[in-house]
Write a protein that holds these residues in place. Structure first.
Motif, mmCIF file in Angstrom:
data_model
loop_
_atom_site.group_PDB
_atom_site.id
_atom_site.type_symbol
_atom_site.label_atom_id
_atom_site.label_comp_id
_atom_site.label_asym_id
_atom_site.label_seq_id
_atom_site.Cartn_x
_atom_site.Cartn_y
_atom_site.Cartn_z
ATOM 1 N N LEU B 26 0.838 -1.205 0.000
ATOM 2 C CA LEU B 26 0.000 0.000 0.000
ATOM 3 C C LEU B 26 0.871 1.252 0.000
ATOM 4 O O LEU B 26 0.572 2.236 -0.687
ATOM 5 N N SER B 29 2.232 1.719 -3.425
ATOM 6 C CA SER B 29 1.150 2.142 -4.298
ATOM 7 C C SER B 29 0.903 3.646 -4.168
ATOM 8 O O SER B 29 0.818 4.375 -5.169
ATOM 9 N N LYS B 33 1.353 6.663 -6.822
ATOM 10 C CA LYS B 33 0.248 7.561 -7.156
ATOM 11 C C LYS B 33 0.671 9.015 -6.993
ATOM 12 O O LYS B 33 0.344 9.859 -7.821
ATOM 13 N N THR B 109 -12.486 11.467 -9.333
ATOM 14 C CA THR B 109 -12.242 10.725 -10.568
ATOM 15 C C THR B 109 -12.858 9.328 -10.541
ATOM 16 O O THR B 109 -12.974 8.698 -11.581
ATOM 17 N N GLY B 110 -13.208 8.835 -9.373
ATOM 18 C CA GLY B 110 -13.770 7.491 -9.284
ATOM 19 C C GLY B 110 -12.726 6.404 -9.096
ATOM 20 O O GLY B 110 -13.064 5.242 -8.934
ATOM 21 N N SER B 111 -11.435 6.780 -9.123
ATOM 22 C CA SER B 111 -10.402 5.753 -8.953
ATOM 23 C C SER B 111 -10.431 5.166 -7.544
ATOM 24 O O SER B 111 -9.840 4.126 -7.290
ATOM 25 N N ARG B 113 -12.734 3.616 -6.302
ATOM 26 C CA ARG B 113 -13.372 2.302 -6.359
ATOM 27 C C ARG B 113 -12.350 1.194 -6.577
ATOM 28 O O ARG B 113 -12.428 0.150 -5.916
ATOM 29 N N SER B 114 -11.394 1.413 -7.485
ATOM 30 C CA SER B 114 -10.390 0.357 -7.652
ATOM 31 C C SER B 114 -9.447 0.331 -6.452
ATOM 32 O O SER B 114 -9.008 -0.744 -6.037
ATOM 33 N N THR B 115 -9.153 1.498 -5.886
ATOM 34 C CA THR B 115 -8.293 1.539 -4.700
ATOM 35 C C THR B 115 -8.896 0.724 -3.566
ATOM 36 O O THR B 115 -8.226 -0.106 -2.952
ATOM 37 N N MET B 116 -10.181 0.946 -3.295
ATOM 38 C CA MET B 116 -10.819 0.287 -2.156
ATOM 39 C C MET B 116 -11.201 -1.161 -2.458
ATOM 40 O O MET B 116 -11.347 -1.957 -1.533
ATOM 41 N N SER B 117 -11.367 -1.516 -3.743
ATOM 42 C CA SER B 117 -11.581 -2.939 -4.037
ATOM 43 C C SER B 117 -10.292 -3.708 -3.811
ATOM 44 O O SER B 117 -10.315 -4.874 -3.437
ATOM 45 N N ALA B 118 -9.153 -3.048 -4.037
ATOM 46 C CA ALA B 118 -7.869 -3.722 -3.830
ATOM 47 C C ALA B 118 -7.537 -3.833 -2.344
ATOM 48 O O ALA B 118 -6.811 -4.734 -1.940
ATOM 49 N N PRO B 120 -9.905 -3.755 0.734
ATOM 50 C CA PRO B 120 -11.272 -3.580 1.234
ATOM 51 C C PRO B 120 -11.384 -3.248 2.726
ATOM 52 O O PRO B 120 -12.464 -2.907 3.176
ATOM 53 N N ARG B 122 -9.918 -0.762 3.859
ATOM 54 C CA ARG B 122 -9.995 0.690 3.656
ATOM 55 C C ARG B 122 -9.046 1.547 4.479
ATOM 56 O O ARG B 122 -8.394 2.432 3.944
ATOM 57 N N VAL B 279 -18.390 3.504 -0.480
ATOM 58 C CA VAL B 279 -17.352 4.186 -1.256
ATOM 59 C C VAL B 279 -17.999 4.962 -2.396
ATOM 60 O O VAL B 279 -18.855 4.433 -3.075
#
Ligand SMILES: Nc1ncnc2c1ncn2[C@@H]1O[C@H](COP(=O)(O)OP(=O)(O)O)[C@@H](O)[C@H]1O
Ligand SMILES: [Mg+2]
Lengths: 319, 279
Positions: B26, B29, B33, B109-111, B113-118, B120, B122, B279
């Motif tokens: 993380l 990552s 970013k 931007t909605g990114s 969603r992929s951040t929190m799916s990776a 979870p 949070r 999210v």
């Protein structure tokens, strides 16, 4: 807490039990239960606003259920040690910071699971974005955004793929490509679950169908049964003696309509019965054929009562 | 029975075992970013140019006045070597905005969603962002403050403000005070972005409630409002950068303690909301 080696849940199965999701007063998903099995492509069909996206967000733990449970592989999503290898999701096209390149976006996600750069390159190649991987995502078309979203879903080489309207914005080549891709992923034994508001998008890809309307389950069946079992087949007859034949065929459970003179469409019987009846009475037939209702027809019929936005539906069909 | 079941089962797929979510992952990552956005670089350069630029310009100005020995120099005799650093206090707003954008940008931007799916659970994402952003600001500002201090000392070498060393009383404390203040305000921005999830809203809130409100409070006619003004989130670090803390409303220790309080409150709220909200 340990994994049950021979439990009820097959690896990669999605189990949704009595899922309800409310946003304030709005009920987006209403006591929905179904399972999605590995090895086949399962289509998730419903008109706009039916609750498909909400259900998919609940599967990956982004939206908490108001009631009910969602499990993948027998577990809640947030209990996974390495979620990206369990479930890969495309939830919305182009949900990437516009200023970041496709490569960096994928790399940042890959880092979370110590996925090597090699794998990032691999998925970029798979989705056909090699030429633009270093460019800022802000300049991507919707179709390129979809491809990037699919790359994100594939990154962890997951057992379950969840794709929300993946065909949106793809060109015909892209549509063919994604159909092949999803079928081959399912053939490897993965679970593939994709949504659409258009039957035509799913009919050629999906083996199984889960149909919802206004958050409720309408059908959970194979694509073949969906078509055959619903409005069933019609027998079409072209005959100069149509009127006489119609009279002879009448009976309980049989519906006969005549779209134009000399043509009959008969429901509730079989072609053989029609042919035999005609021969027995010496009636001439010019054509005797079986008319399968198109999937779109069946879908329309099924959801006619539950379509929330009539306008959206019409647009959807026209598209 | 079991055999027939197995025979009918199609290929079973098992996902790769070597990919694992980890705290270190993380951090890497979030590091990627941060540096992969042009805006990070631009805002950092702006903040640096603003802080160091004002310091250097003031130093030249001071040195020129000291040369001519004019009235201006007389008036500035009270100016210590560290006062030229005050641009860094103002540049902190750039860092706070950067902190806001580092997280609110994911929502707009909605990114996210992929951040929190990776990830979870949070909160790991929030702590990784905090650690990465805090460390970057700390490192960049430490280097920047030291460099600006030495450059301005060089410029003012022949003036009464020259000849000051890092070891002199208060010098290191004030320089590190600027660094700590900036890190604190940057993290406050980050927490704010996590709570409000909206870039424009968070930046407006920061400017209105953290920067402007404390200044307004001391203008109001009510004593109790003036009394609480020093304890507001934007005011508590003030003592850290004062060369002379004798007249400060909060002691150094109180300053640190209140910064801690506001960090715990803001990040506590951010973490709870992150866990509880969709999210
Ligand atoms: N975050 C949300 N807040 C409020 N209402 C929502 C939210 N998400 C979805 N809805 C509502 O829930 C219903 C189902 O939406 P959705 O799951 O997006 O449907 P679909 O994907 O099938 O088109 C819609 O009426 C939508 O307006
Ligand atoms: Mg949707």
């Amino acid at each position: 807490m340990g994994r049950v080696p021979c439990g009820r849940s097959v690896g990669g199965m999605i189990e949704i039990e009595h899922l309800t999701k409310r946003y304030g007063k709005k009920t987006a998903v209403d006591d929905l239960s179904f399972t999605v099995k590995p090895g086949v492509v399962t289509g998730f069909l419903g008109p706009n606003g039916a609750g498909k996206s909400t259900t998919m967000r609940a599967i990956v733990g982004l939206d908490a259920p108001t009631a009910g449970t969602v499990r993948v592989n027998g577990r809640r999503y947030n209990q996974f040690r390495s979620p990206m290898t369990e479930v890969g999701a495309l939830l919305e096209a182009k949900s990437v910071h516009a200023g970041r390149s496709a490569y960096k976006h994928l790399l940042a996600l890959a880092h979370t699971h110590s996925i090597p750069k090699r794998r990032v390159r691999e998925v970029i190649d798979t989705v056909g974005l090699s030429d633009v991987a270093g460019k800022r995502v802000g300049g991507f078309s919707l179709g390129m955004g979809q491809r990037l979203g699919i790359a994100v879903a594939l990154l962890g080489d997951p057992a379950v793929l969840i794709l929300d309207e993946p065909v949106n914005g793809l060109d015909p080549d892209g549509v063919r490509w994604i159909r092949q891709l999803l079928k081959s992923l399912a053939a490897e034994g993965r679970t593939v679950f994709l949504s659409s508001h258009l039957m035509s998008e799913l009919s050629q890809t999906a083996d199984h169908l889960v149909v919802i309307g206004q958050g409720k389950l309408l059908a959970d069946t194979t694509v073949d049964d969906f078509v055959n079992g619903r409005s069933g087949e019609k027998v079409k007859v072209v005959s100069p003696d149509a009127a006489a034949l119609a009279e002879r065929l009448q009976g309980p459970g049989i519906a006969i309509s005549s779209p134009k003179t000399g043509v009959l469409e008969i429901q509730g019987t079989e072609a053989a019965v029609v042919g035999t009846t005609a021969a027995a009475h010496g009636l001439v037939l010019h054509e005797l054929s079986i008319q399968r209702a198109s999937l779109e027809d069946v879908f329309m019929e099924l959801t006619a009562d539950v379509v929330e936005y009539q306008q959206t539906r019409k647009e959807g069909v026209a598209a | 029975m079991t055999t027939t079941m197995l025979a009918e089962t199609p290929a079973t797929y098992s996902p790769p075992k070597q990919f694992r979510l980890s705290g270190l992952g993380l951090l890497r990552s979030e590091w990627t970013k941060f540096w992969s956005l042009r805006s990070s670089w631009i805002v950092m350069v702006c903040a640096a140019a603003f802080g160091a630029g004002i310091g250097i310009a003031l130093a030249f100005d001071y040195a020129a006045d000291a040369d001519t020995g004019g009235e201006a120099a007389e008036a500035q005799m009270g100016l210590s070597a560290l006062d030229v650093m005050f641009g860094f206090g103002m540049s902190a707003v750039f860092i706070a905005v950067l902190g806001v954008l580092f997280i609110s940008g994911e929502y707009t931007t909605g990114s996210i969603r992929s951040t929190m799916s990776a990830a979870p659970k949070r909160t790991g994402v929030l702590w990784a962002k905090t650690a990465v952003f805090g460390t970057i600001v700390l490192a960049v500002y430490a280097a920047l403050l030291l460099a600006t201090f030495f450059v301005t000392q060089l410029i003012m070498a022949d003036t009464p403000a020259g000849g000051v060393g890092l070891g002199d009383t208060g010098v290191f404390r004030v320089l590190s005070g600027y660094v700590v203040t900036t890190v604190y305000l940057g993290l406050l921005g980050l927490a704010l972005g996590a709570i409000l999830r909206n870039s424009a809203g968070s930046i407006s809130f920061y400017i209105g409630a953290i920067m402007v409100l404390p200044m307004l409070m001391v203008q109001l006619p009510w004593q109790w409002v003036r009394d609480i003004a020093p304890y507001t989130p934007g005011n508590v670090p003030n003592t850290l950068t004062m060369p002379d803390t004798a007249g400060a409303q909060l002691s150094l220790g109180q300053s640190w303690a209140w910064m801690g309080v506001w960090m715990v409150v803001s990040f506590g709220l951010a973490a709870v909301l992150l866990k509880r909200r969709d999210v």
